[in-house]
Design a protein around this motif. Structure first.
Motif, PDB file in Angstrom:
ATOM      1  N   VAL A  67       1.302  17.917  87.957  1.00  0.00           N
ATOM      2  CA  VAL A  67       2.111  17.254  86.931  1.00  0.00           C
ATOM      3  C   VAL A  67       2.327  15.794  87.293  1.00  0.00           C
ATOM      4  O   VAL A  67       2.275  14.903  86.431  1.00  0.00           O
ATOM      5  CB  VAL A  67       3.461  17.983  86.761  1.00  0.00           C
ATOM      6  N   ASP A  68       2.583  15.510  88.579  1.00  0.00           N
ATOM      7  CA  ASP A  68       2.742  14.134  89.039  1.00  0.00           C
ATOM      8  C   ASP A  68       1.518  13.290  88.699  1.00  0.00           C
ATOM      9  O   ASP A  68       1.622  12.161  88.213  1.00  0.00           O
ATOM     10  CB  ASP A  68       2.957  14.102  90.556  1.00  0.00           C
ATOM     11  N   GLN A  69       0.345  13.851  88.971  1.00  0.00           N
ATOM     12  CA  GLN A  69      -0.890  13.108  88.761  1.00  0.00           C
ATOM     13  C   GLN A  69      -1.132  12.820  87.282  1.00  0.00           C
ATOM     14  O   GLN A  69      -1.591  11.738  86.910  1.00  0.00           O
ATOM     15  CB  GLN A  69      -2.088  13.902  89.324  1.00  0.00           C
ATOM     16  N   ILE A  70      -0.808  13.774  86.428  1.00  0.00           N
ATOM     17  CA  ILE A  70      -1.132  13.652  85.010  1.00  0.00           C
ATOM     18  C   ILE A  70      -0.090  12.855  84.236  1.00  0.00           C
ATOM     19  O   ILE A  70      -0.406  12.120  83.305  1.00  0.00           O
ATOM     20  CB  ILE A  70      -1.291  15.057  84.364  1.00  0.00           C
ATOM     21  N   SER A  71       1.183  12.980  84.623  1.00  0.00           N
ATOM     22  CA  SER A  71       2.267  12.438  83.787  1.00  0.00           C
ATOM     23  C   SER A  71       2.663  11.006  84.119  1.00  0.00           C
ATOM     24  O   SER A  71       3.415  10.388  83.368  1.00  0.00           O
ATOM     25  CB  SER A  71       3.505  13.334  83.907  1.00  0.00           C
ATOM     26  N   THR A  72       2.206  10.449  85.237  1.00  0.00           N
ATOM     27  CA  THR A  72       2.614   9.109  85.643  1.00  0.00           C
ATOM     28  C   THR A  72       2.100   8.069  84.640  1.00  0.00           C
ATOM     29  O   THR A  72       0.908   8.027  84.333  1.00  0.00           O
ATOM     30  CB  THR A  72       2.082   8.774  87.048  1.00  0.00           C
ATOM     31  N   SER A 116       8.956   4.907  86.958  1.00  0.00           N
ATOM     32  CA  SER A 116       9.285   4.333  88.265  1.00  0.00           C
ATOM     33  C   SER A 116      10.545   3.479  88.262  1.00  0.00           C
ATOM     34  O   SER A 116      10.795   2.742  89.217  1.00  0.00           O
ATOM     35  CB  SER A 116       8.095   3.525  88.806  1.00  0.00           C
ATOM     36  N   GLY A 117      11.346   3.551  87.209  1.00  0.00           N
ATOM     37  CA  GLY A 117      12.687   2.975  87.244  1.00  0.00           C
ATOM     38  C   GLY A 117      12.896   1.651  86.541  1.00  0.00           C
ATOM     39  O   GLY A 117      14.039   1.203  86.406  1.00  0.00           O
ATOM     40  N   GLU A 118      11.825   1.018  86.063  1.00  0.00           N
ATOM     41  CA  GLU A 118      12.002  -0.290  85.443  1.00  0.00           C
ATOM     42  C   GLU A 118      12.894  -0.236  84.207  1.00  0.00           C
ATOM     43  O   GLU A 118      13.713  -1.143  83.990  1.00  0.00           O
ATOM     44  CB  GLU A 118      10.637  -0.892  85.085  1.00  0.00           C
ATOM     45  N   GLU A 119      12.744   0.811  83.397  1.00  0.00           N
ATOM     46  CA  GLU A 119      13.564   0.912  82.188  1.00  0.00           C
ATOM     47  C   GLU A 119      15.056   1.085  82.494  1.00  0.00           C
ATOM     48  O   GLU A 119      15.884   0.323  81.988  1.00  0.00           O
ATOM     49  CB  GLU A 119      13.063   2.043  81.298  1.00  0.00           C
ATOM     50  N   PRO A 120      15.455   2.068  83.308  1.00  0.00           N
ATOM     51  CA  PRO A 120      16.895   2.207  83.568  1.00  0.00           C
ATOM     52  C   PRO A 120      17.508   1.018  84.295  1.00  0.00           C
ATOM     53  O   PRO A 120      18.665   0.668  84.034  1.00  0.00           O
ATOM     54  CB  PRO A 120      16.990   3.496  84.407  1.00  0.00           C
ATOM     55  N   TYR A 121      16.751   0.374  85.184  1.00  0.00           N
ATOM     56  CA  TYR A 121      17.304  -0.811  85.841  1.00  0.00           C
ATOM     57  C   TYR A 121      17.432  -1.975  84.862  1.00  0.00           C
ATOM     58  O   TYR A 121      18.364  -2.785  84.971  1.00  0.00           O
ATOM     59  CB  TYR A 121      16.441  -1.210  87.038  1.00  0.00           C
ATOM     60  N   PHE A 149       8.208  13.834  90.587  1.00  0.00           N
ATOM     61  CA  PHE A 149       8.942  13.542  91.814  1.00  0.00           C
ATOM     62  C   PHE A 149       8.526  12.191  92.395  1.00  0.00           C
ATOM     63  O   PHE A 149       9.351  11.432  92.895  1.00  0.00           O
ATOM     64  CB  PHE A 149       8.698  14.636  92.852  1.00  0.00           C
ATOM     65  N   SER A 150       7.237  11.891  92.351  1.00  0.00           N
ATOM     66  CA  SER A 150       6.737  10.679  93.006  1.00  0.00           C
ATOM     67  C   SER A 150       7.299   9.420  92.352  1.00  0.00           C
ATOM     68  O   SER A 150       7.703   8.481  93.052  1.00  0.00           O
ATOM     69  CB  SER A 150       5.206  10.652  92.998  1.00  0.00           C
ATOM     70  N   VAL A 151       7.338   9.376  91.018  1.00  0.00           N
ATOM     71  CA  VAL A 151       7.880   8.173  90.381  1.00  0.00           C
ATOM     72  C   VAL A 151       9.390   8.080  90.573  1.00  0.00           C
ATOM     73  O   VAL A 151       9.940   6.984  90.679  1.00  0.00           O
ATOM     74  CB  VAL A 151       7.522   8.099  88.875  1.00  0.00           C
ATOM     75  N   LEU A 152      10.070   9.207  90.644  1.00  0.00           N
ATOM     76  CA  LEU A 152      11.511   9.188  90.891  1.00  0.00           C
ATOM     77  C   LEU A 152      11.818   8.659  92.290  1.00  0.00           C
ATOM     78  O   LEU A 152      12.809   7.941  92.490  1.00  0.00           O
ATOM     79  CB  LEU A 152      12.100  10.584  90.707  1.00  0.00           C
ATOM     80  N   GLU A 153      10.988   8.996  93.247  1.00  0.00           N
ATOM     81  CA  GLU A 153      11.171   8.458  94.601  1.00  0.00           C
ATOM     82  C   GLU A 153      11.031   6.939  94.601  1.00  0.00           C
ATOM     83  O   GLU A 153      11.807   6.221  95.242  1.00  0.00           O
ATOM     84  CB  GLU A 153      10.155   9.092  95.553  1.00  0.00           C
ATOM     85  N   LEU A 196      21.886   7.132  87.672  1.00  0.00           N
ATOM     86  CA  LEU A 196      21.735   8.434  88.314  1.00  0.00           C
ATOM     87  C   LEU A 196      20.347   8.967  87.983  1.00  0.00           C
ATOM     88  O   LEU A 196      20.025   9.198  86.817  1.00  0.00           O
ATOM     89  CB  LEU A 196      22.797   9.407  87.808  1.00  0.00           C
ATOM     90  N   PHE A 197      19.510   9.126  89.000  1.00  0.00           N
ATOM     91  CA  PHE A 197      18.157   9.630  88.801  1.00  0.00           C
ATOM     92  C   PHE A 197      18.119  11.140  89.034  1.00  0.00           C
ATOM     93  O   PHE A 197      18.661  11.641  90.028  1.00  0.00           O
ATOM     94  CB  PHE A 197      17.176   8.951  89.773  1.00  0.00           C
ATOM     95  N   ARG A 198      17.463  11.846  88.116  1.00  0.00           N
ATOM     96  CA  ARG A 198      17.324  13.289  88.234  1.00  0.00           C
ATOM     97  C   ARG A 198      15.958  13.729  87.700  1.00  0.00           C
ATOM     98  O   ARG A 198      15.442  13.165  86.742  1.00  0.00           O
ATOM     99  CB  ARG A 198      18.416  14.018  87.441  1.00  0.00           C
ATOM    100  N   ARG A 199      15.404  14.771  88.311  1.00  0.00           N
ATOM    101  CA  ARG A 199      14.165  15.340  87.791  1.00  0.00           C
ATOM    102  C   ARG A 199      14.508  16.250  86.615  1.00  0.00           C
ATOM    103  O   ARG A 199      15.429  17.058  86.690  1.00  0.00           O
ATOM    104  CB  ARG A 199      13.421  16.141  88.859  1.00  0.00           C
ATOM    105  N   LEU A 200      13.761  16.112  85.533  1.00  0.00           N
ATOM    106  CA  LEU A 200      14.000  16.928  84.351  1.00  0.00           C
ATOM    107  C   LEU A 200      12.698  17.137  83.585  1.00  0.00           C
ATOM    108  O   LEU A 200      11.965  16.179  83.321  1.00  0.00           O
ATOM    109  CB  LEU A 200      15.029  16.262  83.422  1.00  0.00           C
ATOM    110  N   ASN A 201      12.419  18.380  83.264  1.00  0.00           N
ATOM    111  CA  ASN A 201      11.296  18.714  82.399  1.00  0.00           C
ATOM    112  C   ASN A 201      11.830  18.763  80.966  1.00  0.00           C
ATOM    113  O   ASN A 201      12.687  19.588  80.648  1.00  0.00           O
ATOM    114  CB  ASN A 201      10.701  20.067  82.802  1.00  0.00           C
ATOM    115  N   LEU A 202      11.359  17.889  80.109  1.00  0.00           N
ATOM    116  CA  LEU A 202      11.849  17.829  78.740  1.00  0.00           C
ATOM    117  C   LEU A 202      11.542  19.087  77.950  1.00  0.00           C
ATOM    118  O   LEU A 202      12.065  19.289  76.852  1.00  0.00           O
ATOM    119  CB  LEU A 202      11.269  16.609  78.013  1.00  0.00           C
ATOM    120  N   MET A 203      10.692  19.960  78.526  1.00  0.00           N
ATOM    121  CA  MET A 203      10.394  21.231  77.874  1.00  0.00           C
ATOM    122  C   MET A 203      11.380  22.331  78.265  1.00  0.00           C
ATOM    123  O   MET A 203      11.290  23.455  77.783  1.00  0.00           O
ATOM    124  CB  MET A 203       8.972  21.679  78.208  1.00  0.00           C
TER     125      MET A 203
END
Length: 273
Positions: A67-72, A116-121, A149-153, A196-203
């Motif tokens: 999922v990390d590889q495909i969704s980034t 990777s956080g640019e939008e919330p910042y 997980f990787s982009v959240l890190e 506040l960063f959290r992992r969430l599957n929109l599904m």
């Protein structure tokens, strides 16, 4: 390594089942390119072998890595600036007026698919600037979620290379970032404290949020979903939008106005009915 028709079908069906992303034929080369390194580093002889490894991995780590590889996705600070102008000129003044009438002191914004956080910042910088000295007396917060997980890190670390800072106004860069010796820039704690960063599957069936949001940014996410999945997601976003709150989507995305959930304001901007 060659990605056969059957292998592409197996992988795309799995990705769709887990996170709703539809991988059409146009995405085939992207899938093959992003997974090549995974296959090579893992010693897999084919995409079929990699697929079997994923479905047999009881820890779930292999699936999360897929999922990390495909969704980034590609993102940057102040992307689609018109949305942030709308936030400053319309949404936030409306929230301020409502708070003067009700005495509430809370602002809640959700960045869904924050990458990777640019939008919330970016949202945090805008809130800081808009609230000014009132920020100390205002309960302002941004929830930033992503499935990867990787982009959240990366987002939580808050360290960006110099080329990522080109879209950030110099005055903002000076106030909200610190230059590092290696040429990178680090987000200051005053911004990190707002997000506040959290992992969430929109599904996921339910999101288990404590409250509603006055503004939701869900941009360039639904372009990967089929029509039924988009409809399901919009219904969930509607449940977590305050009455009169706003939903902002990508400029290449649209909502079904006949659904009666949001009122069209302008391209890619909608208001909860």
């Amino acid at each position: 390594m060659q990605l056969t028709d059957r292998e592409f079908q197996l992988i795309s069906s799995l990705v769709n089942k887990i996170c709703g992303i539809t991988l059409g034929e146009k995405k085939r080369s992207l899938v093959a390119a992003r997974l090549q390194k995974v296959l090579l580093s893992g010693g897999f002889g084919s995409f079929q072998e990699y697929y079997e490894y994923i479905i047999q991995d009881t820890s779930g780590e292999a699936l999360l890595n897929l999922v990390d590889q495909i969704s980034t996705n590609h993102t940057y600070f102040f992307r689609e600036k018109e949305h942030f102008d709308f936030l400053i000129n319309v949404a936030l003044p409306g929230i301020s007026e409502e708070q003067r009438n009700t005495g509430r002191r809370k602002v809640r914004i959700w960045s869904a698919g924050c990458s990777s956080g640019e939008e919330p910042y970016t949202l945090a910088m805008i809130l800081k600037e808009y609230l000014g000295g009132n920020s100390l007396h205002m309960d302002a917060g941004i929830l930033a979620t992503d499935i990867s997980f990787s982009v959240l890190e990366t987002a939580m670390a808050g360290i960006y290379p110099a080329d990522k800072m080109l879209q950030v106004p110099i005055s903002y860069r000076q106030r909200y970032f610190s230059p590092l010796k290696d040429g990178n820039w680090a987000v200051k704690q005053c911004l990190k404290d707002m997000v506040l960063f959290r992992r969430l599957n929109l599904m996921s069936r339910e999101f288990r949020f404590k409250g509603l949001f006055q503004v939701i940014f869900c941009r360039n996410v639904m372009i990967y979903f089929d029509k039924a999945t988009r409809r399901e997601l919009i219904e969930k976003l509607h449940r977590y939008t305050e009455p009169g709150g706003y939903l902002l989507i990508g400029h290449s995305e649209t909502l079904d106005r006949e659904a009666g959930l949001y009122k069209y304001i302008k391209p890619s901007v909608y208001k909860k009915i």
